[in-house]
Design a protein around this motif. Structure first.
Motif, PDB file in Angstrom:
ATOM      1  N   GLY A 142      -9.749  22.726  21.414  1.00 27.78           N
ATOM      2  CA  GLY A 142      -8.383  22.334  21.119  1.00 27.78           C
ATOM      3  C   GLY A 142      -8.107  20.953  21.668  1.00 27.78           C
ATOM      4  O   GLY A 142      -8.810  20.467  22.554  1.00 27.78           O
ATOM      5  N   GLU A 143      -7.082  20.324  21.123  1.00 32.01           N
ATOM      6  CA  GLU A 143      -6.723  18.978  21.542  1.00 32.01           C
ATOM      7  C   GLU A 143      -5.269  18.950  21.970  1.00 32.01           C
ATOM      8  O   GLU A 143      -4.412  19.525  21.303  1.00 32.01           O
ATOM      9  N   LEU A 144      -5.011  18.268  23.088  1.00 37.00           N
ATOM     10  CA  LEU A 144      -3.660  18.076  23.598  1.00 37.00           C
ATOM     11  C   LEU A 144      -3.274  16.611  23.439  1.00 37.00           C
ATOM     12  O   LEU A 144      -4.069  15.718  23.734  1.00 37.00           O
ATOM     13  N   THR A 145      -2.053  16.382  22.989  1.00 35.11           N
ATOM     14  CA  THR A 145      -1.488  15.045  22.878  1.00 35.11           C
ATOM     15  C   THR A 145      -0.315  14.964  23.842  1.00 35.11           C
ATOM     16  O   THR A 145       0.396  15.952  24.054  1.00 35.11           O
ATOM     17  N   GLN A 166      -1.147  24.308  15.633  1.00 39.40           N
ATOM     18  CA  GLN A 166      -0.754  23.150  16.421  1.00 39.40           C
ATOM     19  C   GLN A 166       0.756  23.173  16.603  1.00 39.40           C
ATOM     20  O   GLN A 166       1.476  23.791  15.824  1.00 39.40           O
ATOM     21  N   THR A 167       1.209  22.519  17.657  1.00 38.09           N
ATOM     22  CA  THR A 167       2.636  22.416  17.922  1.00 38.09           C
ATOM     23  C   THR A 167       3.231  21.474  16.878  1.00 38.09           C
ATOM     24  O   THR A 167       2.641  20.437  16.580  1.00 38.09           O
ATOM     25  N   PRO A 168       4.381  21.801  16.314  1.00 35.28           N
ATOM     26  CA  PRO A 168       5.007  20.872  15.367  1.00 35.28           C
ATOM     27  C   PRO A 168       5.120  19.463  15.964  1.00 35.28           C
ATOM     28  O   PRO A 168       5.375  19.300  17.163  1.00 35.28           O
ATOM     29  N   ALA A 169       4.937  18.455  15.116  1.00 36.03           N
ATOM     30  CA  ALA A 169       4.850  17.055  15.561  1.00 36.03           C
ATOM     31  C   ALA A 169       6.087  16.592  16.327  1.00 36.03           C
ATOM     32  O   ALA A 169       5.996  15.702  17.167  1.00 36.03           O
ATOM     33  N   ASP A 170       7.232  17.185  16.073  1.00 38.25           N
ATOM     34  CA  ASP A 170       8.460  16.746  16.743  1.00 38.25           C
ATOM     35  C   ASP A 170       8.830  17.627  17.940  1.00 38.25           C
ATOM     36  O   ASP A 170       9.919  17.493  18.486  1.00 38.25           O
ATOM     37  N   GLU A 171       7.926  18.506  18.354  1.00 41.14           N
ATOM     38  CA  GLU A 171       8.193  19.390  19.496  1.00 41.14           C
ATOM     39  C   GLU A 171       7.208  19.104  20.630  1.00 41.14           C
ATOM     40  O   GLU A 171       6.051  18.772  20.382  1.00 41.14           O
ATOM     41  N   TRP A 172       7.696  19.250  21.853  1.00 41.12           N
ATOM     42  CA  TRP A 172       6.875  19.029  23.050  1.00 41.12           C
ATOM     43  C   TRP A 172       7.079  20.188  24.010  1.00 41.12           C
ATOM     44  O   TRP A 172       8.190  20.677  24.161  1.00 41.12           O
ATOM     45  N   HIS A 175       3.698  17.628  26.544  1.00 44.95           N
ATOM     46  CA  HIS A 175       2.455  17.691  25.784  1.00 44.95           C
ATOM     47  C   HIS A 175       2.629  18.634  24.598  1.00 44.95           C
ATOM     48  O   HIS A 175       3.589  19.398  24.527  1.00 44.95           O
ATOM     49  N   ARG A 176       1.683  18.547  23.694  1.00 47.44           N
ATOM     50  CA  ARG A 176       1.668  19.442  22.533  1.00 47.44           C
ATOM     51  C   ARG A 176       0.227  19.684  22.142  1.00 47.44           C
ATOM     52  O   ARG A 176      -0.667  18.891  22.461  1.00 47.44           O
ATOM     53  N   VAL A 177      -0.011  20.802  21.466  1.00 48.72           N
ATOM     54  CA  VAL A 177      -1.336  21.088  20.910  1.00 48.72           C
ATOM     55  C   VAL A 177      -1.384  20.386  19.558  1.00 48.72           C
ATOM     56  O   VAL A 177      -0.616  20.694  18.659  1.00 48.72           O
ATOM     57  N   VAL A 181      -6.543  14.492  24.599  1.00 55.79           N
ATOM     58  CA  VAL A 181      -7.674  15.105  25.305  1.00 55.79           C
ATOM     59  C   VAL A 181      -8.154  16.284  24.475  1.00 55.79           C
ATOM     60  O   VAL A 181      -7.378  17.180  24.157  1.00 55.79           O
ATOM     61  N   ARG A 182      -9.434  16.257  24.114  1.00 52.76           N
ATOM     62  CA  ARG A 182     -10.039  17.381  23.396  1.00 52.76           C
ATOM     63  C   ARG A 182     -10.823  18.205  24.403  1.00 52.76           C
ATOM     64  O   ARG A 182     -11.671  17.690  25.121  1.00 52.76           O
ATOM     65  N   LEU A 183     -10.514  19.496  24.437  1.00 57.37           N
ATOM     66  CA  LEU A 183     -11.176  20.418  25.361  1.00 57.37           C
ATOM     67  C   LEU A 183     -12.066  21.370  24.580  1.00 57.37           C
ATOM     68  O   LEU A 183     -11.662  21.886  23.536  1.00 57.37           O
ATOM     69  N   HIS A 184     -13.251  21.592  25.104  1.00 55.62           N
ATOM     70  CA  HIS A 184     -14.205  22.545  24.538  1.00 55.62           C
ATOM     71  C   HIS A 184     -14.394  23.684  25.531  1.00 55.62           C
ATOM     72  O   HIS A 184     -13.959  23.597  26.682  1.00 55.62           O
ATOM     73  N   ALA A 185     -15.044  24.742  25.094  1.00 60.96           N
ATOM     74  CA  ALA A 185     -15.254  25.918  25.940  1.00 60.96           C
ATOM     75  C   ALA A 185     -15.781  25.505  27.312  1.00 60.96           C
ATOM     76  O   ALA A 185     -16.723  24.716  27.418  1.00 60.96           O
ATOM     77  N   GLY A 186     -15.126  26.004  28.343  1.00 56.89           N
ATOM     78  CA  GLY A 186     -15.515  25.724  29.714  1.00 56.89           C
ATOM     79  C   GLY A 186     -14.780  24.550  30.336  1.00 56.89           C
ATOM     80  O   GLY A 186     -14.884  24.329  31.538  1.00 56.89           O
ATOM     81  N   GLN A 187     -14.022  23.797  29.549  1.00 51.20           N
ATOM     82  CA  GLN A 187     -13.305  22.639  30.077  1.00 51.20           C
ATOM     83  C   GLN A 187     -11.847  23.000  30.341  1.00 51.20           C
ATOM     84  O   GLN A 187     -11.262  23.833  29.647  1.00 51.20           O
TER      85      GLN A 187
END
Length: 110
Positions: free
Chosen positions: A59-62, A37-43, A86-88, A70-76
Motif C-alpha cells: 500500500g501507499e500513503l500520501t 484508497q482514501t478519496p482524494a479530498d479526504e485526509w 495522510h491518506r491511502v 511512501v510505498r510499504l510492502h509486507a514487513g515494512q
C-alpha cells in the motif's frame, strides 16, 4: 487465538476495519484493503499516534505536507505521529493488503 489471515470476506466493497484490542491506552486494528484508497479530498487526521505495518500485500500513503508518498510492502512499517495528515493513495487491486495498525496517545509533552 488470532489469525490475521483468516475470516476475510470474498466481497470487499469497502476497506474492512476490525478492532482486535482496545484499552484506554492502546487500540490495535486489522485493516484489509483490496484496491481501496482514501478519496482524494479526504485526509486522516487522528488525535492518536499510529504505527502501521503491512503484513501482506502493499500500500501507499500520501501526506498533506507535500513530502513524497511512501510505498510499504509486507514487513515494512511507518510511524505516523498524531495529526500527521495522510491518506491511502494505492493498494494492490487484485490481492488483499493486510495492515496492522497500533494507535496510542501522544506523550503529554508532544
Amino acid at each position: 487465538m488470532l489469525d490475521l489471515y483468516s475470516d476475510i470476506p470474498n466481497h470487499l466493497p469497502e476497506e474492512l476495519f476490525q478492532t482486535l484490542i482496545h484499552t484506554p491506552d492502546v487500540r490495535i486494528e486489522r485493516i484489509i484493503s483490496r484496491g481501496h484508497q482514501t478519496p482524494a479530498d479526504e485526509w486522516y487526521d487522528q488525535k492518536e499516534n499510529e504505527w502501521v505495518m503491512v503484513v501482506q500485500g502493499a500500500g501507499e500513503l500520501t501526506f498533506d505536507d507535500g513530502r513524497s508518498p511512501v510505498r510499504l510492502h509486507a514487513g515494512q512499517s511507518i510511524y505516523l505521529p498524531a495529526h500527521c495528515r495522510h491518506r491511502v493513495s494505492w493498494t494492490e487491486p487484485d490481492r488483499n493488503t493486510i495492515w496492522l495498525a497500533v494507535f496510542f496517545p501522544p506523550a503529554s509533552h508532544d
